[in-house]
Each structure stands twice: as structure tokens, then as C-alpha cells.
Design a protein around this motif. Structure first.
Motif, short mmCIF file in Angstrom:
data_model
loop_
_atom_site.label_atom_id
_atom_site.label_comp_id
_atom_site.label_asym_id
_atom_site.label_seq_id
_atom_site.Cartn_x
_atom_site.Cartn_y
_atom_site.Cartn_z
N UNK A 1 35.25 3.82 7.57
CA UNK A 1 34.99 2.85 6.51
C UNK A 1 33.80 3.31 5.68
N UNK A 2 32.75 3.78 6.37
CA UNK A 2 31.55 4.12 5.60
C UNK A 2 31.77 5.37 4.77
N UNK B 1 28.70 -10.20 6.48
CA UNK B 1 29.36 -9.31 5.55
C UNK B 1 29.52 -7.90 6.12
N UNK B 2 28.55 -7.50 6.91
CA UNK B 2 28.55 -6.13 7.39
C UNK B 2 29.46 -5.96 8.61
N UNK B 3 30.16 -4.85 8.66
CA UNK B 3 31.11 -4.64 9.75
C UNK B 3 30.43 -4.62 11.12
N UNK B 4 29.20 -4.06 11.20
CA UNK B 4 28.52 -3.97 12.50
C UNK B 4 28.21 -5.37 13.02
N UNK C 1 38.60 -10.04 4.99
CA UNK C 1 38.73 -10.27 6.43
C UNK C 1 38.23 -11.65 6.80
N UNK C 2 37.13 -12.06 6.15
CA UNK C 2 36.54 -13.35 6.48
C UNK C 2 37.54 -14.48 6.25
N UNK C 3 38.30 -14.38 5.15
CA UNK C 3 39.26 -15.44 4.85
C UNK C 3 40.30 -15.54 5.97
N UNK C 4 40.77 -14.38 6.40
CA UNK C 4 41.77 -14.40 7.47
C UNK C 4 41.17 -14.98 8.74
N UNK C 5 39.90 -14.63 9.00
CA UNK C 5 39.25 -15.18 10.20
C UNK C 5 39.13 -16.68 10.11
N UNK D 1 33.84 -6.67 2.50
CA UNK D 1 34.36 -7.17 1.22
C UNK D 1 35.00 -6.06 0.42
N UNK D 2 34.50 -4.84 0.64
CA UNK D 2 35.07 -3.69 -0.08
C UNK D 2 36.53 -3.47 0.28
N UNK D 3 36.89 -3.91 1.48
CA UNK D 3 38.24 -3.63 1.94
C UNK D 3 39.28 -4.42 1.16
#
Lengths: 681, 226
Positions: free
Chosen positions: B204-205, B151-154, A662-666, B214-216
Motif C-alpha cells: 500500500x505504501x 485513517x491510517x492502516x496501522x 473501508x471505513x464505510x464498509x466497516x 482513504x486513498x484506496x
């Protein structure tokens, strides 16, 4: 309700669309659905023929605006001599094929549902008819896509075979690349014609627009590319030998016979009618590509042993011949020689009609053979003339026509094309005076090769003994509907060959409308019996007298052989004392084409391999010989493969952008925003 | 009470500075609860700023949006996030991809960039809030930066909400706020987004046993893994 040709043509389209809608209601009773729908399709085709014939005859120009389409952009229809002619071509073959289909499609019963075949068959013909009727870019493209989409579903009808699915996909891709090019071409023309509004999308507006030469060239190049992809001009022919064998034979007949012709219609419509002023080198391009297609198409055809594939490659050849006529006409018209331009154009259009009829006939014949034997490979056939005399006779008529032998129709149009070639020394350009007659030599060569090819096709399929491994038990003649479909097409071939002056008189109005000159005055000045394209002293041909002559010779030979008993003796074949002659030891398609394969081998990528199975361990007494041969199109390797690989490479590179984080896309969007802010500050 | 435009501009600038400070503090914060607190503080300053602008510019609908901001961003959203963290038992420290000092430096770079960007607007605009526009834009960019580097979704969601704060701030300082209808709509959107995020977090969790986005990447089809 008035009976204007355009109303009749429109009602023909509506009947076909209606049939496509109603047919699914009868899907429970497939047999009735087939009879019902194909009879309606035949009636609709007959109406189209009637409308077309009347229009060309009277040189009418009729217009109509339909209240459908996009808001403020209604569909325009127009029926002039050119449209009328193509309406006749499409309608005539559709009529024959629809009659043929009643019997042919019943062959699928018990194996699969034919509902989709019936629906898309009707849509397909309706699409072709409305392409011809369209008088604006929108209506044209919509009809064009209906035609392409319906034919895709027809090609994929027998979808359990992976080859068919692949062929259909290739067809769809090529058709759409072509459609995009046509769309862009119309975009250029409409953009110039409308100048700010949307009014330029009608062909009328495009005709009146003053198109700058470079834009005209761009539009011509794009549209010619697009239509060539549909027509199967080399090197854009790759889909043709794949899709035609995959489709059911009645559909192949229509695709090869008339769908390719809609592309010819498009080329003529855009160059002669819409752009109408062009430099001579456009014609030279069309002529060159036509010549290449002619000779390469027939050479590829010679290498095939699949009957329908062979016929498909012959379509490439014949499209080439039609383009030769049209290309010559374009050259003549740009040098202000309207009489010769009319000759070239009419030769091309004559061949369009002829090819539609005899190629339709040949595909119907191949369909009848397929129906009876379940086999497309010629190496597995032979001696069918005994079991299927009607089909054999009609196939022979088709073979003679396509090989340009008198008294059939193929001869007349190729002869006219030759006349156009031989008149090119009257051009004011010295280089072309020398080069163009060379094209006549190429055309003659391909004519001879085509004849060789059809000796092979007819001989291997219908003559000799059964060559295959497993002879089917119930070889039978096809039913009367299929026979009458073929018979009608065969008679039309003969009629067009014997009475060319009447046909020239009829289509002369097209030349009158498009190039402003007529041929009929000089062509028919010696009565209906003698065709004299320019003058009697130069060249003349009487189909009728040739026909009578051939009839007399054939009758005399028959009488000589049959009057005296014992003149014909049937016995076993002399086996040179070898004693173990089998049916596998006949001339077959591969061996027949072998000399030509040697001469023109550099044009193909040929792989030959012989394997011996030794007998009792000694090489001198082979027990069996295996012969492997693969002949491939070089163009596939040179042109298509690089394109396919390049597109895969680009996709892979683009795929790298997708990391899955996701970070890359952001970051992508962040950087985009920053850059945009920086530039648009 | 009547205050001059000069004073008003000073007050808004001061509040804007506080918003920017909370933004940077959020970038530097290592604890997830601290992050939520800072988010709540930012919301409070925003509400204050809106109220001040509304009072001075005599735009009464801005009071409503100020109250909405107060209720939504200072109390409700932090509460939802707080409950979420507790329920899902998420690690309490913030995991980053780029280390904190580098992130801060990039953030400073972004502030300078937004000064550069808004220079023409500041010269042309006659609003008293014109000087805060720069900071508002910087807040938006820092929010996006936070989404990228966490990194964390929250924490990503908090970054998203901070970005939304920045947009709201920009709207107030550039044009004295958007029409009330639009602001109501935006507020509702943010609320619904928070609920949707809650559901997503839960899924997700349970699927990945963590909220590490990153797991996604495992969801992506990859020819290497086949």
C-alpha cells in the motif's frame, strides 16, 4: 438388452451425447466430422421416432430409474403416450434437419471451424429428447438447461457480429427468467407433494398429491409464465425474432420447429397430467394469450423483410394456434365435456406436429437460399425459382402448409381447431357461449393474413426478377443432402394433410390417457378417407379426395397449356411506353405489405420518411427518391424498456452503497452487528 | 493458597476494568508508539486475567493460552508493528476521521449498550467471571469502533488486534476459555494475519505513497471519473 421403447429412446440420447464427445477428436478433418456426426445424429433421431411411434401406438407407459443424479435423488424416466408423441415430433424433424445439415454446415468450411456447432447441435437434440423423457423435476430442469445452454451457444455461433451476440444474450436472459419460474413452480408442487422429505420431486408424487387450489393456481401461473417465455407467447416473444435469424439455419429450424414445442409439452404435462383438476379460467387465459399471439405474430411477420425474421414471427403465430387448441381443451375439460376436450387437445397436438414439420421445412428453405445467395433480406432477392427449382418447390409446399391450404397438413389442424371453436356453444356458461366463437373470427383473420404473408415471402424471394443491387455470380441449386432433407419434410407435410384419419387414430391414445376420451370412434367412423370430428352431419373433410381433385385440376391446366404449341409465349415485360424499366421497379416486400401496414398501423411504431435528391436544382424533376421505413414492436417500448431501465436504476442505487472507503464498509458491518444484537438479545 | 470465589470475582473484575481503561486509552491516544504500548499493556492484563481464571477454575490449559497471549500480544506483535513503522517511515501521529471526544462518547454509549445486552446472561450465569462479560463485549465493539474512526492502516490493524483481544476475553469470561486446540489455532491466525498485514502495508505504501486507507477509494471503478 431388450427392445423396450424407453431403452431405444435412452440409447438415442446416449448416441447423441456420445457423438458430442467423439466429434472433437476429428476436428482436424472437418468434412469427415460433419458427415460422421450428422449421420449419427440422424440415426439417433430415427431411433427416437421409432420409440415414440411404438409408444403412442400401443398406449404404453414405461418407467425407468437411472442410477445418476444427486445422492438419494436419482433421475426418473417415463415414456407415456404424450412423451412418445413429442419424442416423435422432435425425432422426426431432427432426422430431416440432420440430413439437411450435412450439406448446409459444409457451407461454413473455409470460413470458420464448425466443431462447436456440431457438438452443441448434438447436445441440443439430446437435451430436447431428455426433457420429454424426464419424470422428475430434477431431471426435467437439468435437461431443460442443457437444451437452453446448448442453443445459446448455437445462436452465438457466428459471434463476430455484434447483433448476434446481443440476440444470444437476450435469449439467455429470457430463457433463464423462464427457467426460474419453472423451478419455482416445481418447488411449490414438490413441496406440497413431499411434505417434509425430498420424495416429492418425482412427477408421480406430484400427481398423487392433493394440491390446494390456490397453490395449484400459483404453480400453474409460474409454470405457464416460464413455458411461455420459452415458447415465445406474446408479450414474451421478444427474443424469438432476434435469436432465430442469428442462429445457423439448421439450428433455427430445430429451435423454431421443436424447441418451442418442448414448452408446449411442459404446459400440457403440468396442467393436464400433474395438476389435472383446474378451474375453467385457466383455459380462458391460455386461449386469450393464444389468440393475441396468433394475430399479433402474423401482423409483425407481415412487416418483416428479413426472411428468417419473418419465419420467426410466424412461430409466434403458430404457437398461438397450438395454445388455442389447448386452451379450448382446458375449458371443455373443466366443464366435463371430455369428447370436446379431446378434440381441442388433439387439434393442438396435430398442429404441434404440423408446425414442427412445415416450419422446419421453411427454415431449411431459407437456409438453402442463404447458402446460395448469402442473403437474408428478401428485398435483395427475386427470381430464384429459375436457379433453384427444388428449393422453390419445397418452400412453396411449406408456404401452402403454413397458410392452412388444403391438401397440406396445416389445413387439417386449423380446421380441427375451428371445429373445436364452433362446438363451444355447448358450454354451460352463457358469456363464453357468446365470446368464444369470436375467437374463431380472429383465427380466421390471422389465417388470411398468414396466407398474404407467404404470398409475399414466396413471391418476393422466388418470383419476378432479381431485385437486389448486386446479383451473385454463381447462384446454384443446393446439394442432394439439403434437397433430400427438404423433400422428406415436404412429403411428410403432404402425408399428414392427405391421411389425417390415420394420424388421428394414432395420437388418440394421448387423449385417452390425458382427458379420458377418444376421438377416433367418431372421427373415423366413415373410413380412413373421411375425417368427421364429431359427427358426419356436422362437418367432414377428406384430404385424399381434395388432393386428387387438386391433382386433376393442376394436371389438366398443365396439359392445356403445354399440349398446344405456342400457348406459352416468353417476351419482354410491357413497360407502358416508359422504356427504362429496371429490376428495381418490381413489387417488393415493403410495397406488398403496405396496405396492411396502413390498416393495422396503430399496433406498431412506424417511422416513414421520404427524401428527394433534386435534379439540376429543380424540385419538379427529382433525380432520386430515398424511402426510409422503420417498423418497431410497441411491446418492446411498453414492456421491456421499463423493466430494463428499472433494473439499471436499482443497480445504480445499490451501487451507491459501494463508496470504496473501508471505513464505510466497516460501519455497515458494525451497524448490522449492533442491530442483530439488539433484536436477538 | 486458597481464595474464595468472592475474592476471585473481585480480582477478575479489577483486571477487566484495567482492560477497559486501556481500551479507552487507545481510543484517546494520539501517538502511534503510545498506541502500541497500550496494546501491549492490554495484552498483559489479558494474560493475567487468563492465568487467574485458569488457577481458580482449575483449568490448566488456560495457563498455556495465557503464556501464548503474553508472548504473542505483549512482545511479538508490538515488536513487529514497531519495526514496521520504523521501516516504512510512517507519520507518528494518529489521524482520525471523527474527533477524539466524540469517539469517546460513542465508546461510552457502546459500554452502556453492552451492559444492556448482557443483563440476561449475568442473571442466568453461575460463573464467577460473569460480570466481566460485559466489559469483554465492550472491548470488541470499541476495537471495531477504532477501525472505523482511524485513517491510517496501522492504527486500523491495532484496532483489529484489540478486537481480537476482546473476543479472547469474551471466550474466557463466558465459558472459561475455548478448547486449547481452538486457541492455538486462533493464536496462529493472528500471527499470520500480522505477517500478511506487514506485506500489505508495504505494498500500500509503495503504491499510494501513504498508508491512508482513504486513498484506496481510488481503486473503485467510478463512472464519474471515466
Amino acid at each position: 438388452m431388450n427392445f423396450d421403447p424407453i431403452n431405444i429412446a435412452l440409447s438415442s440420447v446416449l448416441i447423441l451425447l456420445g457423438t458430442a464427445l467423439i466429434a472433437p477428436l476429428f476436428r482436424k478433418n472437418q468434412k469427415f466430422m460433419i458427415t460422421f456426426s450428422f449421420i449419427l445424429a440422424a440415426i439417433a433421431s430415427l431411433l427416437a421416432v421409432a420409440a415414440g411411434v411404438v409408444t403412442v401406438e400401443g398406449a404404453l407407459v414405461e418407467k425407468m430409474v437411472l442410477p445418476i443424479g444427486l445422492p438419494d435423488l436419482p433421475f426418473h424416466l417415463r415414456l407415456d403416450a404424450l412423451a412418445g408423441f413429442f419424442l416423435t415430433v422432435v425425432g422426426l424433424l431432427s432426422l430431416f434437419v440432420s440430413i439437411f445439415s450435412i450439406g448446409y454446415v459444409k457451407g461454413f468450411l473455409g470460413h470458420r471451424s464448425v466443431t462447436s456447432l456440431v457438438i452443441f447441435y448434438c447436445l441440443f437434440i439430446a437435451g430436447m429428447l431428455s426433457v420429454v423423457l424426464a419424470d422428475d423435476a430434477l431431471c426435467f430442469l437439468v435437461s431443460w438447461e442443457i437444451m437452453a445452454g446448448a442453443s445459446y451457444f448455437l445462436v452465438i455461433f457466428e459471434n463476430e457480429k455484434a447483433d448476434n451476440r446481443k440476440a444470444a444474450l437476450l435469449y439467455l436472459v429470457v430463457a433463464h427468467i423462464g427457467a426460474i419460474a419453472i423451478l419455482l413452480a416445481f418447488g411449490i408442487l414438490a413441496g406440497i407433494a413431499s411434505g417434509g422429505s425430498f420424495s416429492g420431486y418425482t412427477f408421480d408424487a406430484m400427481r398423487q398429491a392433493n394440491i390446494p387450489p390456490h397453490w395449484a393456481t400459483a404453480a400453474f401461473a409460474l409454470s405457464f409464465f416460464g413455458f411461455s417465455a420459452k415458447a415465445g407467447v406474446i408479450p414474451l416473444h421478444a427474443w424469438l425474432p432476434e435469436a432465430h435469424p442469428a442462429a445457423p439455419s439448421n439450428v433455427s429450424a430445430l429451435m423454431s420447429g421443436v424447441m418451442l414445442k418442448t414448452a408446449i409439452y411442459g404446459i400440457v404435462r403440468i396442467t393436464f397430467d400433474i395438476i389435472h383438476v383446474f378451474p375453467w379460467w385457466w383455459g380462458a387465459i391460455v386461449l386469450t394469450l393464444g389468440l393475441i399471439s396468433t394475430v399479433m405474430g402474423v401482423l409483425y411477420a407481415l412487416m418483416q423483410h428479413d426472411l428468417k425474421r419473418l419465419l420467426a414471427y410466424h412461430s409466434v403465430e403458430n404457437i398461438g394456434i397450438i395454445l388455442i387448441g389447448i386452451g379450448l381443451s382446458m375449458i371443455f375439460i373443466s366443464f366435463k365435456l371430455p369428447l370436446l376436450a379431446a378434440l381441442g387437445l388433439l387439434a393442438g397436438l396435430y398442429h404441434t406436429m404440423n408446425h414442427a414439420i412445415f416450419k422446419g421445412l421453411l427454415f431449411m428453405g431459407a437456409g438453402a437460399v442463404l447458402h446460395a445467395t448469402g442473403e437474408r433480406n428478401m428485398e435483395e432477392m427475386g427470381g430464384l425459382i429459375h436457379k433453384m427449382p427444388w428449393t422453390a418447390a419445397m418452400f412453396l409446399v411449406g408456404c401452402l402448409s403454413i397458410s392452412a391450404l388444403p391438401p397440406f397438413n396445416g389445413f387439417v389442424s386449423e380446421w380441427l381447431t375451428f371445429q373445436a371453436f364452433l362446438l363451444s356453444p355447448s358450454l354451460p356458461n352463457n358469456l363464453m357461449k357468446l365470446l368464444i366463437p369470436l375467437g374463431a373470427a380472429i383465427l380466421a383473420l390471422s389465417g388470411a393474413l398468414a396466407a398474404a404473408c407467404f404470398v409475399k415471402a414466396f413471391g418476393v424471394t422466388f418470383l419476378g426478377h432479381w431485385r437486389g443491387h448486386h446479383k451473385p455470380h454463381h447462384l446454384h441449386e443446393v446439394d442432394w443432402t439439403m434437397r433430400s432433407g427438404m423433400l422428406l419434410a415436404g412429403l411428410t407435410c403432404l402425408g399428414l394433410g392427405v391421411l389425417p384419419t390415420m394420424f388421428i387414430n394414432w395420437i388418440d391414445n394421448i387423449a385417452q390417457q390425458l382427458v379420458g376420451s377418444t376421438l377416433s370412434l367418431s372421427a373415423t367412423q366413415y373410413g380412413w378417407m373421411w375425417l368427421t370430428p364429431i359427427s358426419y352431419e356436422r362437418a367432414s373433410y377428406s384430404g385424399f379426395i381434395v388432393f386428387i381433385g387438386i391433382l386433376v385440376v393442376v394436371a389438366a391446366t398443365y396439359l392445356l397449356l403445354h399440349v398446344k404449341p405456342g400457348a406459352i409465349r416468353r417476351s419482354a415485360i410491357w413497360d407502358c411506353g416508359f422504356e427504362k424499366l429496371t429490376n428495381r421497379m418490381q413489387y417488393n416486400a415493403t410495397s406488398f405489405a403496405q396496405p396492411i401496414r396502413r390498416i393495422f398501423g396503430f399496433l406498431f411504431s412506424i417511422r416513414e420518411r421520404v427524401e428527394q435528391v433534386p435534379h439540376a436544382g429543380h424540385k419538379a424533376f427529382p433525380k432520386k427518391l430515398h424511402y426510409y421505413l422503420s417498423v418497431r414492436d410497441r411491446i418492446w417500448k411498453w414492456l421491456y424498456k421499463p423493466v430494463i431501465e428499472a433494473s439499471f436504476w436499482i443497480s445504480r442505487q445499490a451501487g451507491r452503497l459501494q463508496q470504496g472507503h473501508i471505513q464505510t464498509y466497516l460501519i455497515y458491518s458494525f451497524i448490522t452487528i449492533l442491530v442483530l444484537l439488539l433484536f436477538l438479545r | 493458597m486458597d481464595i474464595s470465589l468472592e475474592t476471585a470475582a473481585r480480582i477478575t473484575s479489577f483486571i477487566a476494568a484495567l482492560v477497559l481503561i486501556t481500551s479507552f486509552a487507545m481510543l484517546a491516544q494520539k501517538r502511534i508508539y503510545g498506541l502500541i504500548h497500550l496494546f501491549a499493556w492490554q495484552g498483559l492484563f489479558l494474560a493475567l486475567n487468563t492465568a487467574v481464571v485458569g488457577y481458580i477454575a482449575d483449568k490448566h490449559h488456560l495457563f498455556i493460552s495465557s503464556l501464548l497471549t503474553l508472548g504473542l500480544k505483549v512482545f511479538l506483535l508490538p515488536y513487529i508493528l514497531y519495526v514496521l513503522i520504523k521501516r516504512l517511515n510512517i507519520r507518528k501521529d494518529v489521524e482520525t476521521i471523527v474527533n477524539m471526544p466524540t469517539t469517546m462518547l460513542i465508546g461510552i454509549g457502546l459500554v452502556i449498550f453492552s451492559y444492556h445486552l448482557t443483563a440476561p446472561v449475568r442473571e442466568l450465569s453461575t460463573l464467577m467471571t460473569r460480570s466481566t462479560l460485559t466489559i469483554a463485549l465492550a472491548t470488541v465493539m470499541i476495537g471495531l469502533l477504532m477501525m472505523i474512526t482511524r485513517r491510517n492502516a496501522v492504527t486500523q490493524i491495532i484496532g483489529f488486534l484489540a478486537m481480537e483481544n476482546g473476543l479472547f476475553f469474551t471466550a474466557t469470561s463466558a465459558t472459561y476459555g475455548m478448547p486449547l486446540v481452538v486457541e492455538l489455532g486462533v493464536a496462529l491466525d493472528v500471527l499470520i494475519a500480522a505477517f500478511i498485514f506487514g506485506i500489505f502495508f508495504f505494498h500500500i505504501s509503495t503504491t499510494f505513497d501513504s498508508l491512508d486507507v482513504g486513498q484506496m477509494a481510488r481503486l473503485k471503478e467510478d463512472e464519474m471519473n471515466e
